[in-house]
Motif scaffolding. Sequence first.
Motif, PDB file in Angstrom:
ATOM      1  N   MET A 136       1.011  -1.233  -0.025  1.00 17.69           N
ATOM      2  CA  MET A 136      -0.013  -0.004  -0.085  1.00 17.69           C
ATOM      3  C   MET A 136       0.746   1.177  -0.241  1.00 17.69           C
TER       4      MET A 136
ATOM      5  N   LEU B  71       0.646   5.253   0.917  1.00 16.56           N
ATOM      6  CA  LEU B  71      -0.059   6.561   1.220  1.00 16.56           C
ATOM      7  C   LEU B  71       0.595   7.760   1.084  1.00 16.56           C
TER       8      LEU B  71
ATOM      9  N   VAL C  76      -4.396   8.759  10.156  1.00 17.56           N
ATOM     10  CA  VAL C  76      -4.161   7.294   9.150  1.00 17.56           C
ATOM     11  C   VAL C  76      -2.625   6.985   9.478  1.00 17.56           C
TER      12      VAL C  76
ATOM     13  N   MET D 238      -2.016   3.139  11.170  1.00 23.73           N
ATOM     14  CA  MET D 238      -0.930   2.223  10.449  1.00 23.73           C
ATOM     15  C   MET D 238      -0.081   1.805  11.508  1.00 23.73           C
TER      16      MET D 238
ATOM     17  N   TYR E  70       3.749   0.061   4.585  1.00 27.95           N
ATOM     18  CA  TYR E  70       3.283   0.991   3.585  1.00 27.95           C
ATOM     19  C   TYR E  70       4.336   1.777   3.313  1.00 27.95           C
TER      20      TYR E  70
ATOM     21  N   LEU F 190      -5.051   6.772   0.165  1.00 24.69           N
ATOM     22  CA  LEU F 190      -4.448   5.368   0.159  1.00 24.69           C
ATOM     23  C   LEU F 190      -4.538   4.799  -1.180  1.00 24.69           C
TER      24      LEU F 190
ATOM     25  N   ILE G 245     -10.546   5.470   5.121  1.00 27.86           N
ATOM     26  CA  ILE G 245      -9.135   4.826   5.126  1.00 27.86           C
ATOM     27  C   ILE G 245      -8.889   4.107   6.570  1.00 27.86           C
TER      28      ILE G 245
ATOM     29  N   LEU H 273      -8.409   0.198   7.215  1.00 28.21           N
ATOM     30  CA  LEU H 273      -7.147  -0.370   7.794  1.00 28.21           C
ATOM     31  C   LEU H 273      -7.634  -1.173   9.058  1.00 28.21           C
TER      32      LEU H 273
END
Length: 205
Positions: free
Chosen positions: A1, A3, A15, A19, A26, A52, A66, A70
Amino acid sequence: MKLIGSLSSPYVRKVRVVMAEKKLDYQFVQANPWAPDTAVSASNPLGKVPCLVMEGGEAVFDSRVIVEYLDTLSPVGKLIPSSGRERAEVKTWEALADGVLDAGVLARLEAGGFDGRSEAERSQVWIDRQFGKMHGGLKAMAQGLGEKPFCSGVHFSLSDVAVGCALGWLEFRFPQIGWRTEYPNLARLADKLALRTSFADSKPG
């Protein structure tokens, strides 16, 4: 992924904190959505961050969508209850914190923080209205938190992520707002959250 976001954006920070708490891998791509040559709109047609980008190239936005996604990717550090009043409470805390941020961003925009407008082109009435929303939001946060260890009770959740990011951004962009003195319980929460690696590694400024 991947970001896409700005290091100073509180929505991006939310976010990034999620994460980190979820221990998800990511790639972070810095982008300034206000720059004339920004490439943000190539992934998000609204030209906003965070965005994302999935492995297949699909884009997910905004921050609320997002973090909801997640939280489903790993059972580690569950941040949003699956259903019922508990879920509604956490999402309401997030809406409150994001609303405070929205008002702060609008106040900065009107003050010419991005577009370089002259003093005569600004509306102090509009700025004051946004400050009223920020103060009202802070009061509601303090009342909702009370003496609890975390916003939604005894467990760390997305409520705390959202509130912590909002408080951190206000301290960064609006140091003149004396929320720490007026609401010592919010200050205690902010200081406790600042000790978490996820918050320490994403502090703006």
